[in-house]
Design a protein around this motif. Structure first.
Motif, PDB file in Angstrom:
ATOM      1  N   ALA A   8      60.728  21.724  32.019  1.00 56.99           N
ATOM      2  CA  ALA A   8      59.646  21.925  31.057  1.00 56.99           C
ATOM      3  C   ALA A   8      59.298  20.627  30.329  1.00 56.99           C
ATOM      4  CB  ALA A   8      60.027  22.996  30.042  1.00 56.99           C
ATOM      5  N   GLU A   9      60.249  19.702  30.243  1.00 58.09           N
ATOM      6  CA  GLU A   9      60.021  18.454  29.518  1.00 58.09           C
ATOM      7  C   GLU A   9      59.382  17.379  30.387  1.00 58.09           C
ATOM      8  OE1 GLU A   9      63.307  17.589  26.343  1.00 58.09           O
ATOM      9  OE2 GLU A   9      64.253  18.332  28.150  1.00 58.09           O
ATOM     10  N   LEU A  10      59.409  17.573  31.701  1.00 58.34           N
ATOM     11  CA  LEU A  10      58.909  16.549  32.599  1.00 58.34           C
ATOM     12  C   LEU A  10      57.395  16.652  32.744  1.00 58.34           C
ATOM     13  CD1 LEU A  10      61.654  16.783  35.347  1.00 58.34           C
ATOM     14  CD2 LEU A  10      61.353  14.958  33.684  1.00 58.34           C
ATOM     15  N   MET A  11      56.692  15.630  32.337  1.00 59.80           N
ATOM     16  CA  MET A  11      55.248  15.564  32.519  1.00 59.80           C
ATOM     17  C   MET A  11      54.969  14.569  33.629  1.00 59.80           C
ATOM     18  SD  MET A  11      53.154  17.377  30.589  1.00 59.80           S
ATOM     19  CE  MET A  11      51.651  16.442  30.282  1.00 59.80           C
ATOM     20  N   PRO A  12      53.984  14.845  34.478  1.00 61.13           N
ATOM     21  CA  PRO A  12      53.654  13.838  35.490  1.00 61.13           C
ATOM     22  C   PRO A  12      53.158  12.573  34.808  1.00 61.13           C
ATOM     23  CG  PRO A  12      51.993  15.575  35.413  1.00 61.13           C
ATOM     24  CD  PRO A  12      53.112  16.017  34.524  1.00 61.13           C
ATOM     25  N   PRO A  13      53.396  11.415  35.411  1.00 62.75           N
ATOM     26  CA  PRO A  13      52.926  10.173  34.792  1.00 62.75           C
ATOM     27  C   PRO A  13      51.411  10.195  34.619  1.00 62.75           C
ATOM     28  CG  PRO A  13      54.394   9.717  36.639  1.00 62.75           C
ATOM     29  CD  PRO A  13      54.096  11.176  36.666  1.00 62.75           C
ATOM     30  N   ALA A  14      50.946   9.657  33.517  1.00 62.35           N
ATOM     31  CA  ALA A  14      49.504   9.522  33.298  1.00 62.35           C
ATOM     32  C   ALA A  14      48.985   8.378  34.163  1.00 62.35           C
ATOM     33  CB  ALA A  14      49.219   9.246  31.820  1.00 62.35           C
ATOM     34  N   PRO A  15      47.711   8.430  34.560  1.00 67.65           N
ATOM     35  CA  PRO A  15      47.162   7.338  35.366  1.00 67.65           C
ATOM     36  C   PRO A  15      47.346   5.984  34.681  1.00 67.65           C
ATOM     37  CG  PRO A  15      45.630   9.191  35.301  1.00 67.65           C
ATOM     38  CD  PRO A  15      46.739   9.504  34.335  1.00 67.65           C
ATOM     39  N   GLY A  16      47.938   5.051  35.412  1.00 66.85           N
ATOM     40  CA  GLY A  16      48.172   3.707  34.892  1.00 66.85           C
ATOM     41  C   GLY A  16      49.609   3.434  34.513  1.00 66.85           C
ATOM     42  N   GLU A  17      50.414   4.481  34.294  1.00 67.83           N
ATOM     43  CA  GLU A  17      51.809   4.279  33.896  1.00 67.83           C
ATOM     44  C   GLU A  17      52.617   3.554  34.964  1.00 67.83           C
ATOM     45  OE1 GLU A  17      54.177   7.455  32.389  1.00 67.83           O
ATOM     46  OE2 GLU A  17      52.552   8.267  31.176  1.00 67.83           O
ATOM     47  N   ASP A  18      52.244   3.748  36.225  1.00 65.42           N
ATOM     48  CA  ASP A  18      53.014   3.147  37.312  1.00 65.42           C
ATOM     49  C   ASP A  18      52.922   1.626  37.323  1.00 65.42           C
ATOM     50  OD1 ASP A  18      50.316   3.477  37.926  1.00 65.42           O
ATOM     51  OD2 ASP A  18      50.674   3.513  40.088  1.00 65.42           O
ATOM     52  N   VAL A  19      51.848   1.074  36.752  1.00 60.73           N
ATOM     53  CA  VAL A  19      51.694  -0.387  36.727  1.00 60.73           C
ATOM     54  C   VAL A  19      51.771  -0.980  35.331  1.00 60.73           C
ATOM     55  CG1 VAL A  19      50.399  -0.540  38.885  1.00 60.73           C
ATOM     56  CG2 VAL A  19      49.176  -0.151  36.752  1.00 60.73           C
ATOM     57  N   HIS A  20      51.732  -0.142  34.312  1.00 59.49           N
ATOM     58  CA  HIS A  20      51.769  -0.635  32.936  1.00 59.49           C
ATOM     59  C   HIS A  20      52.914   0.020  32.158  1.00 59.49           C
ATOM     60  CE1 HIS A  20      48.156  -3.069  33.028  1.00 59.49           C
ATOM     61  NE2 HIS A  20      47.547  -2.093  33.686  1.00 59.49           N
ATOM     62  N   PRO A  21      54.044  -0.680  31.998  1.00 61.76           N
ATOM     63  CA  PRO A  21      55.151  -0.108  31.226  1.00 61.76           C
ATOM     64  C   PRO A  21      54.786   0.178  29.780  1.00 61.76           C
ATOM     65  CG  PRO A  21      55.581  -2.416  31.751  1.00 61.76           C
ATOM     66  CD  PRO A  21      54.374  -2.010  32.541  1.00 61.76           C
ATOM     67  N   SER A  22      53.775  -0.506  29.260  1.00 61.97           N
ATOM     68  CA  SER A  22      53.354  -0.226  27.881  1.00 61.97           C
ATOM     69  C   SER A  22      52.745   1.167  27.782  1.00 61.97           C
ATOM     70  CB  SER A  22      52.355  -1.275  27.392  1.00 61.97           C
ATOM     71  OG  SER A  22      51.203  -1.329  28.223  1.00 61.97           O
ATOM     72  N   LEU A  23      52.002   1.596  28.798  1.00 61.36           N
ATOM     73  CA  LEU A  23      51.480   2.967  28.825  1.00 61.36           C
ATOM     74  C   LEU A  23      52.633   3.962  28.917  1.00 61.36           C
ATOM     75  CD1 LEU A  23      48.342   2.955  31.170  1.00 61.36           C
ATOM     76  CD2 LEU A  23      48.409   3.316  28.707  1.00 61.36           C
ATOM     77  N   ALA A  24      53.601   3.651  29.779  1.00 59.35           N
ATOM     78  CA  ALA A  24      54.749   4.544  29.944  1.00 59.35           C
ATOM     79  C   ALA A  24      55.518   4.689  28.630  1.00 59.35           C
ATOM     80  CB  ALA A  24      55.668   4.035  31.050  1.00 59.35           C
ATOM     81  N   LEU A  25      55.683   3.577  27.901  1.00 53.41           N
ATOM     82  CA  LEU A  25      56.382   3.655  26.617  1.00 53.41           C
ATOM     83  C   LEU A  25      55.572   4.476  25.617  1.00 53.41           C
ATOM     84  CD1 LEU A  25      58.757   2.830  24.804  1.00 53.41           C
ATOM     85  CD2 LEU A  25      57.396   0.846  24.105  1.00 53.41           C
ATOM     86  N   ALA A  26      54.289   4.191  25.522  1.00 50.38           N
ATOM     87  CA  ALA A  26      53.436   4.924  24.580  1.00 50.38           C
ATOM     88  C   ALA A  26      53.476   6.423  24.850  1.00 50.38           C
ATOM     89  CB  ALA A  26      52.002   4.410  24.663  1.00 50.38           C
TER      90      ALA A  26
END
Length: 200
Positions: A8-26
């Motif tokens: 339930a806690e796992l969300m698919p990565p948002a577009p761009g997270e795979d190349v931008h760790p700053s998006l992944a952190l945010a």
């Protein structure tokens, strides 16, 4: 897939997270309506796992509470800067200072490495005692590249009211960071229409 998070806690990565760790952190915090439950950095173990999965540290690093707290605080700074970039508003000057400070904490040296799984690749050189500093430096550099580069025009936030994750709009009509958010909004609208409640 993480063993430390429930499905339930796992969300698919948002577009761009795979190349931008700053998006992944945010986007590593939980949804706005349930931030604590889905926080990928909530414990030192989760924060360590998050960094390893994004190649921001080596697999045998283990963070302490102080380090995971620093990562969570830096997430707030990154969200401030990305939010300003996405909306065209003025960012907090302290947030910009924090990004710049993180970039200068560690000299960035990339070494050539090779292994059987990945082949040739770049590997950051840093002291194991500076794992968090190295991760913050890499993320800060990515913030700089994201908000000043071509991708800046695509930066936006998910339009689902309970989400707030950042993403790169891959096409003009894209509004949501995932089909899950899109389905949730459509279901809420259908329910509101059926019960004659105002639409979100």
């Amino acid at each position: 897939m993480s063993l430390l998070l429930s499905p339930a806690e796992l969300m698919p990565p948002a577009p761009g997270e795979d190349v931008h760790p700053s998006l992944a952190l945010a986007n590593s915090s939980g949804r706005q309506d349930d931030p604590e439950e889905g926080d990928l950095l909530r414990t030192p173990e989760r924060a360590t796992q998050w960094m390893i999965e994004r190649n921001l540290t080596v697999p045998d690093v283990a963070l302490y509470e102080y380090c995971s707290n620093r990562l969570r605080e830096f997430r707030r700074v990154v969200r401030e800067v990305l939010g300003a970039a996405a909306t065209g508003t003025s960012p907090d000057r302290q947030a910009i200072a924090a990004i710049n400070e993180a970039m200068t904490q560690i000299p960035s040296v990339t070494l050539l490495a090779w292994d059987g799984q990945r082949g040739f690749h770049g590997r950051q050189k840093y002291a194991e005692t500076q794992a968090v500093e190295q991760a913050l430096s890499a993320i800060a550099a990515d913030v700089l590249n994201l908000v000043t580069g071509d991708a800046a025009a695509m930066l936006t936030q998910c339009a689902a009211p309970s989400c707030g994750r950042f993403m790169l709009r891959t096409h003009a009509r894209r509004q949501w960071c995932s089909t899950r958010c899109g389905d949730r909004v459509r279901a809420a609208r259908a329910y509101a229409k059926k019960t004659s409640r105002p639409l979100p």
